[in-house]
Write an enzyme that holds these catalytic residues in place. Structure first.
Site, short mmCIF file in Angstrom:
data_model
loop_
_atom_site.label_atom_id
_atom_site.label_comp_id
_atom_site.label_asym_id
_atom_site.label_seq_id
_atom_site.Cartn_x
_atom_site.Cartn_y
_atom_site.Cartn_z
CB SER A 152 2.70 1.77 6.28
OG SER A 152 1.46 1.79 6.93
CG ASP B 292 0.53 -4.10 2.91
OD1 ASP B 292 0.99 -3.63 1.86
OD2 ASP B 292 -0.20 -3.45 3.69
CG HIS C 281 -0.47 0.25 2.52
ND1 HIS C 281 -0.14 -0.75 3.41
CD2 HIS C 281 -0.22 1.41 3.17
CE1 HIS C 281 0.27 -0.22 4.54
NE2 HIS C 281 0.25 1.09 4.43
#
Length: 712
Positions: free
Chosen positions: A649, A227, A83
């Site tokens: 992230s 991810d 992402h």
């Protein structure tokens, strides 16, 4: 024996805080360092941060100023989240070459694809500059004796920080130098970075893997999302930063992270190093209430309606789905975050806990006349100022989400109106280039419907005094029919394609006659009005929130304190840990069967779609060296009690030896109040197991060259 006893005493005394905190790597105090060591860290503080030599910080990067990443090979290979790379992957995708959907693996350096606008920053060093900032502020106070310091502070502080940045930049001309506020404005540090702008896509899994679970599972546990995405840093032949060139070569990394395939167990040391974006752990109860009942409520409402329109169009047209994929993901992420935060704040009684802390502070300063003079009025001033501006802040969030973030073509009018009409050829080319990127991912039909829906919603949500003048036009000329009004704008505006640049230059009347320019003027005027209503209370709030942070630091001087996150390099530490919420216990990892179980439900839940070849691959159970040594299964995602927030992230998750075991990508639903308070029983960091990542690179992507490059 004495050393063991000391470690145990320290661990016991700080157990409630052992997994809390986003610590500056250059300011890890001895108490914190001892606790980290007692938990299993085998590296010294100098091996974590060493501005004069090589250390762990040198393999961690700020990825595009919104995520983190880690260098994993001598040739500048970077792992981050899917992402985090999503916007770049989307930008490289077309309906004919849909790598967002199908995934991508470069078979050679030549096949690696440059991503326009992507960059990474390496931190050279961080230095305190509080003295410089305060001296400059004092000079301003002396020159303006009639103005209160607390008012002047926030009018001039940005310019002072910029001036200090320029000083450092002059001394370090080939570096980015960023001055930021720490501890609520009580201290200031400058971070000095080396920035690389030639970043190329190397590998991405399919969208179904990289976003497995979608909105359904976002901020939830258990997870099976793989991810990750892989990029490479390119530089000149002598290793210096440069814009994209075919002559650039892979960066020879100063330090890269070694990958561990050994796995881990509950209680094993784990630390996350990256660039957390923003937390408000020192925020007053009044500030929390404003955020929950004002800002979050408005964001949830407007984004929910906008995303509903976007989703309808995206599901009906793959070309639109590609254009809006990144925008939708970004909007949806913080929409659901706000929903979860409001829920957690209520269920965990966060405001009540903060009010208890504030009562304790009142008792503390009430026992000392000097402290009472300094801090005695701050809570009354905070309560009054937050109360005064509540309606305006709520309205401004509705306004911002509706007009500034919700309506795309309005932004073109805003940017165009700021450009001079006598632009030279270079400026025209830059303007066209900027707009080409906008129109590539824009669809006027989607924007028109979104605009009509949001205009009607805004009227329902705010008081009449916060309505821009365009509502008078809607009522007078279109008999209140918002759809007709918006349809007329899109039919007559000149801004719907790239030719608007030349039209703007050649037609001097455009800003007065074009309906989208008229719309933007009305919006801008109301924005100014609302900002004026907020401004005076803002100065009072910022001054007293800073005092509150100062009071907390002074009251607990013997306790180590970390500063709120501000997108500077931080370390959080703890260990692998499961958790229990209510009556439900959650294990610390997920395994292959859980992915297959969810994929079996893809007929009822679209977010669980998975390609047949991936399902078949998992069912073969040929996990090889990536299988866990104990259960021989493929572990997918895992939990630690590391303290993270947005920006973390893509952060590398390291074991006690500083080896890479995973990439952080999410937090858990039960602790969504984590940006304003830390709950050690519930708050968890969700990471993708590095063995899952490598398994897909090798078995699905057939990218053996990357496995070899990492020394595996």
């Amino acid at each position: 024996m004495k050393r063991i006893i000391l470690s145990m005493l320290l661990l016991c005394s700080m157990a409630s805080k052992a997994d809390e905190g986003m610590w500056m790597l250059n300011r890890i105090d001895p108490k914190t360092a001892e606790v980290m060591k007692s938990l299993g860290l085998q590296l010294t503080p100098g091996q974590l941060y060493n501005p004069e030599g090589e250390s762990l910080k040198d393999c961690v990067v700020d990825f595009c100023d919104f995520c983190s990443g880690v260098v994993v090979s001598p040739q500048g290979l970077v792992f981050t989240n899917h992402h985090c790379g999503f916007s770049g992957i989307q930008a490289l995708s077309t309906t004919d070459d849909d790598i967002l959907k199908n995934g991508f693996a470069a078979r050679s350096f030549e096949e690696e694809r440059p991503v326009e606008g992507f960059f990474v920053r390496f931190l050279d060093r961080t230095e305190e500059c509080t003295g410089r900032v305060m001296r400059a502020m004092n000079e301003i106070y002396k020159a303006n004796p009639d103005v209160e310091a607390k008012v002047l502070d926030y009018q001039k502080l940005d310019s002072v920080m910029t001036a200090v940045e320029k000083e450092y930049t002059q001394a370090n001309p080939d570096r980015d130098c960023l001055v930021k506020s720490y501890y609520g404005g009580n201290r200031y540090f400058v971070s000095i970075y080396k920035v690389y702008n030639d970043i190329r896509l190397v590998f991405t899994p399919t969208q179904t893997l990289g976003k497995f679970g979608g909105d359904t599972d976002n901020w939830m546990w258990p997870r099976q999302t793989c991810d990750f995405s892989v990029f490479r840093i390119y530089a000149t032949k002598d290793g210096e930063p440069a814009d994209y060139s075919k002559d650039n070569v892979p960066l020879k990394a100063k330090r890269y992270a070694r990958v561990s395939l050994d796995g881990f167990q509950p209680g094993d040391y784990c630390m996350t190093v990256g660039y957390p974006g923003s937390t408000d752990r020192y925020l007053s109860s009044y500030g929390i209430r404003e955020r929950v009942d004002g800002s979050n409520v408005a964001m949830i409402d407007v984004r929910g309606k906008k995303q509903q329109v976007w989703k309808h169009w995206m599901e009906s047209d793959r070309a639109i789905a590609i254009k809006y994929a990144s925008k939708f993901a970004s909007s949806s992420n913080y929409w659901k975050n706000s929903i979860g935060m409001n829920k957690a704040v209520k269920e965990l009684n966060v405001i009540g806990q903060k009010q208890q802390l504030e009562e304790d502070i009142r008792r503390w300063y009430g026992r000392d006349a000097g402290l009472k003079i300094r801090f005695g009025t701050m809570f009354d001033e905070l309560e009054k100022a937050y109360s005064n501006r509540f309606e305006a802040v709520r309205a401004y969030t509705f306004f911002s989400e509706t007009f500034l973030r919700g309506m795309e073509l309005r932004r073109v009018a805003a940017v165009a109106a700021s450009k001079p009409r006598d632009m030279d050829s270079t400026e025209v080319a830059l303007a066209r280039e900027e707009l080409q990127a906008f129109y590539k991912d824009y669809d006027a039909r989607v924007d028109e419907e979104t605009m009509a829906v949001l205009l009607d919603n805004y009227r329902r949500q705010v008081k009449k005094e916060y309505l821009p003048s365009i509502y008078e036009t809607i009522d007078r000329d279109f008999k209140g029919d918002t759809k007709a009004y918006v349809r007329d704008i899109f039919a007559r505006t000149a801004l719907t394609d790239i030719s608007c640049v030349e039209k703007y230059i050649s037609d001097s009347t455009l800003t007065d006659t074009d309906p989208m320019f008229k719309f933007q003027k009305s919006v801008r005027n109301m924005q100014t009005t609302i900002n004026q209503r907020i401004r005076s209370d803002r100065q009072t709030i910022e001054y007293n929130e800073r005092l509150l942070t100062q009071a907390i630091l002074e009251r607990d001087q013997d306790t180590p304190h970390y500063s709120d996150a501000n997108f500077s390099l931080r370390l959080s530490y703890g260990y692998i840990q499961d958790y229990t919420a209510g009556s439900q216990h959650f294990d610390y990892y997920t395994a292959s069967q859980s992915l297959l179980d969810k994929a079996a439900r893809q007929g009822e839940i679209k977010d669980y779609e998975l390609e047949p070849d991936i399902i078949s691959l998992i069912k073969e159970r040929d996990f090889g060296r990536y299988a866990d040594s104990k259960d021989k299964d493929l572990h997918l995602c895992f939990l630690s009690n590391n303290d993270i927030t947005g920006g973390n992230s893509g952060s590398p998750m390291f074991n006690g030896k500083g080896e890479l075991i995973g990439l952080a990508f999410d937090g858990n639903w039960e602790a969504m109040s984590g940006d304003i308070t830390f709950n050690p029983d519930l708050q968890r960091c969700i990471g993708v197991d590095i063995r899952f990542v490598l398994y897909l690179i090798e078995k699905w992507g057939k990218a053996d060259r990357l496995i070899e490059e990492m020394g595996l």
